[in-house]
Design an enzyme around this catalytic site. Structure first.
Site, short mmCIF file in Angstrom:
data_model
loop_
_atom_site.label_atom_id
_atom_site.label_comp_id
_atom_site.label_asym_id
_atom_site.label_seq_id
_atom_site.Cartn_x
_atom_site.Cartn_y
_atom_site.Cartn_z
N HIS A 105 -5.47 14.27 -0.76
CA HIS A 105 -4.04 13.67 -0.96
C HIS A 105 -3.02 15.22 -1.27
CE1 HIS A 105 -5.34 9.48 -0.57
NE2 HIS A 105 -5.77 9.65 -1.97
N HIS A 179 0.03 4.24 -2.07
CA HIS A 179 -1.15 4.02 -2.15
C HIS A 179 -0.78 3.48 -3.29
CE1 HIS A 179 -4.62 5.75 -4.42
NE2 HIS A 179 -4.61 5.90 -2.96
N GLU A 315 -4.21 2.29 3.00
CA GLU A 315 -3.02 3.62 3.00
C GLU A 315 -3.32 3.10 4.82
OE1 GLU A 315 -5.24 6.16 0.93
OE2 GLU A 315 -6.43 4.39 -0.37
#
Ligand code: BGC
Length: 350
Positions: A105, A179, A315
């Site tokens: 991420h 997210h 996602e």
């Protein structure tokens, strides 16, 4: 329809503003200019009662660490990059290893801790807030000064639309995602086991020990077969190697018939509220993450602690590690070329 602005709190000396978008059905969703984080999504259930289906912490200070990335936008890159090394147009960029030798991420300089500019707009039966941020060359370890925008729009069909846009002065990576954790029984209801899910994917990417895709495999005959509705917990603790590695469902699904157009990718229905959520995207992949590692140390907004698997994420994304893996569609953003991608979450009653 309306847009309301209010003070959300102070984050490291910055005053953070909340933007609440409400449609004509009374559905509303709120976002803050700290990373564009979503703090609530309130929809009507089958009995006409309003339910908040989005998990979020109570206290703004919890967003400093934001264990689990609740409600966050992930940028520039979502998911894992193997060995924390990104090959971008033939140049290798060293990233921070923040997840079992990989980069996850784009951390630790996470987008959700950045203070953003915001502009609201209204018209054509829609209300929107658009957040923007200028990434500096080599910020997060990635090349390019990149102008990034994330626009949230709510319309009267109870659709929450996310439009991501970027342009960079050097070749770079552009693979943002949302997210947010959902629980359609209510954000603090408990586990997600009363949800059924259908994923429009005949294939998924199976992973190695550190969750980097190894191959694209058929879902048929496996616990990953969500081509017809099944409960989210059906197979979630299966003894097979893939489930052990993900500690449950934490896998990328290769969406059927990818051609870059906007299509329905996932459908979720919850038993008690009857709330249905359909996810649409123009991207090739969808990470179904069942909140297996969700173990917040901070209280949720109702004062209750969230539990392991108390929310799920869907996602939309390019496949994990696609920047290094020639088998997958590339998340490369060419210098000077503007790229836009869209994902939406549409709510109704089943
Ligand atoms: C990943 C999980 C990870 C979680 C952390 C998800 O997108 O797939 O493996 O634990 O993010 O927030």
């Amino acid at each position: 329809m309306k847009i309301e602005k209010s003070k959300y709190g102070i984050f490291k000396g910055n005053e953070i503003t909340a933007y609440k978008l409400t449609n004509d059905n009374g559905m509303y969703a709120t976002f803050i200019n700290l990373g564009g984080i979503n703090t609530e999504i309130v929809v009507k259930d089958k009995n006409g009662k309003f339910v908040d289906v989005a998990l979020q912490y109570k206290d703004i200070d919890a967003l400093d660490e934001n264990i689990g990335n609740l409600g966050a936008i992930v940028a520039r890159n979502a998911n894992r990059i193997a060995n924390a090394l990104a090959n971008i147009s033939g140049v290798e960029y060293k990233l921070v290893d923040n997840n079992n030798s990989n980069n996850l991420h784009s951390g630790p300089d996470l987008f959700h801790k950045k203070v953003l500019d915001a502009v609201t707009s209204e018209g054509n039966g829609e209300v929107s807030v658009e957040f923007s941020y200028k990434f500096k060359d080599m910020e997060q370890g990635f090349p390019g000064n990149m102008d990034f925008k994330i626009k949230y729009t709510l319309n009267n069909t109870n659709e929450l639309k996310l439009r991501y846009e970027a342009i960079s002065d050097k070749d770079t990576i552009f693979n943002p995602t949302f997210h947010g954790y959902f629980n359609l029984a209510g954000h603090d209801y408990g586990t997600i086991y009363s949800h059924k899910i259908k994923i429009h994917a005949d294939n998924y990417t199976s992973v190695n020990e550190v969750l980097i895709p190894e191959s694209v495999d058929k879902v048929r005959g496996t616990v990953f077969d969500f081509t017809n509705f099944k409960y989210m917990n059906d197979g979630i603790d299966d003894p097979c190697e893939q489930i052990k590695r993900g500690k449950g469902f934490d896998h990328n699904f290769a969406l059927n018939d990818y051609d870059g157009t906007f299509k329905k990718a996932v459908e979720v229905v919850e038993d008690n509220t009857g709330i249905k959520m359909d996810v649409y995207t123009d991207l090739p992949g969808m990470q179904f993450y069942a909140g297996n590692a969700l173990n917040p140390k901070c209280v949720g907004k109702s004062g209750k602690m969230y539990v392991k698997r108390g929310g799920f994420c869907l996602e939309s994304q390019y496949f994990p590690n696609a920047i290094n893996d020639g088998r997958f569609i590339s998340p490369l953003l060419k210098a000077g070329v503007k790229k836009v991608t869209n994902t939406s979450y549409r709510f109704s009653i089943a």
